[in-house]
Each structure stands twice: as structure tokens, then as C-alpha cells.
Design a protein around this motif. Sequence first.
Motif, mmCIF file in Angstrom:
data_model
loop_
_atom_site.group_PDB
_atom_site.id
_atom_site.type_symbol
_atom_site.label_atom_id
_atom_site.label_comp_id
_atom_site.label_asym_id
_atom_site.label_seq_id
_atom_site.Cartn_x
_atom_site.Cartn_y
_atom_site.Cartn_z
ATOM 1 N N ALA A 84 -1.330 8.502 -4.682
ATOM 2 C CA ALA A 84 -2.663 9.076 -4.498
ATOM 3 C C ALA A 84 -2.583 10.396 -3.738
ATOM 4 N N GLY A 85 -1.759 10.449 -2.720
ATOM 5 C CA GLY A 85 -1.580 11.683 -1.964
ATOM 6 C C GLY A 85 -0.989 12.790 -2.810
ATOM 7 N N ASP A 105 0.974 3.110 -3.624
ATOM 8 C CA ASP A 105 -0.357 3.583 -3.993
ATOM 9 C C ASP A 105 -0.753 4.797 -3.154
ATOM 10 N N SER A 106 -0.468 4.754 -1.858
ATOM 11 C CA SER A 106 -0.821 5.863 -0.967
ATOM 12 C C SER A 106 -0.040 7.126 -1.302
ATOM 13 N N GLY A 143 0.776 -1.238 0.000
ATOM 14 C CA GLY A 143 0.000 0.000 0.000
ATOM 15 C C GLY A 143 0.804 1.284 0.000
ATOM 16 N N LEU A 144 2.102 1.219 0.239
ATOM 17 C CA LEU A 144 2.911 2.439 0.349
ATOM 18 C C LEU A 144 2.911 3.243 -0.944
#
Length: 116
Positions: A106-107, A102-103, A99-100
Motif C-alpha cells: 500500500a505504501g 499489505d502495508s 499486516g507487513l
Amino acid sequence: MTETSHDTCTPFPEPAVGEIRLEAVLHALADPVRLRIVSSLAGCADEVNCLAFDVPVAKSTLTHHFRVLREAGVIRQFRRGTSKMNSLRTEDLAARFPGLLDSVVAGHRATGARPT
């Protein structure tokens, strides 16, 4: 289909999946230019030539940014003919730090930052 000399790819050194360190990845992603490069690569289904990125830095500085990303394990680089190609190590990073990536992407996009 057989490979001919102009189709072969020469990879650049990169850390193995188990050697990718969180602090190196976070350091690489902390720079706005590198984050922009990663965000742009995240939107591509294929490899991207180093010269395709529209970033406000000199070519030598851009080379430095790609090296930092590669040595941290964020991107994979290889030479295809005379071109230096880049792709995200999406699967490797997801296996190491779920998830790193992608996060972070996205951020970055949520802040209104434009990809290259």
C-alpha cells in the motif's frame, strides 16, 4: 484430473514459515526493483512468469532479484515446464508478520510507483 509431465511443478528451495526472518524480508523489500516485483505480484490472482515483469534490469540481474525475494521467504518460485513461475507467500508472511506485506505494498502504491 491427472497430472501429466507438462503439468507438474518443481518448487525451488525456500525457508519454512517459522524460518522467515524479518530482517531478510525487509532487506528484500528495500530494493526498488524487488518492491516493484512484489507490488505487481500482489495485484495478481495467479502465478506470474519471470519474463512477464517489465523492469529496467538485465535478465541476469532480474534472476538475482527473484532469488533474494525467494530466499527471504517473500515469494514462492517453481518451474512449470520451461517457465519459472512466481507467487507471493501472502499467507505465510501474514502468519509470521501480520499486516507487513499489505502495508508495504500500500505504501509503495501510494507513492505513485507503477506496478510492472
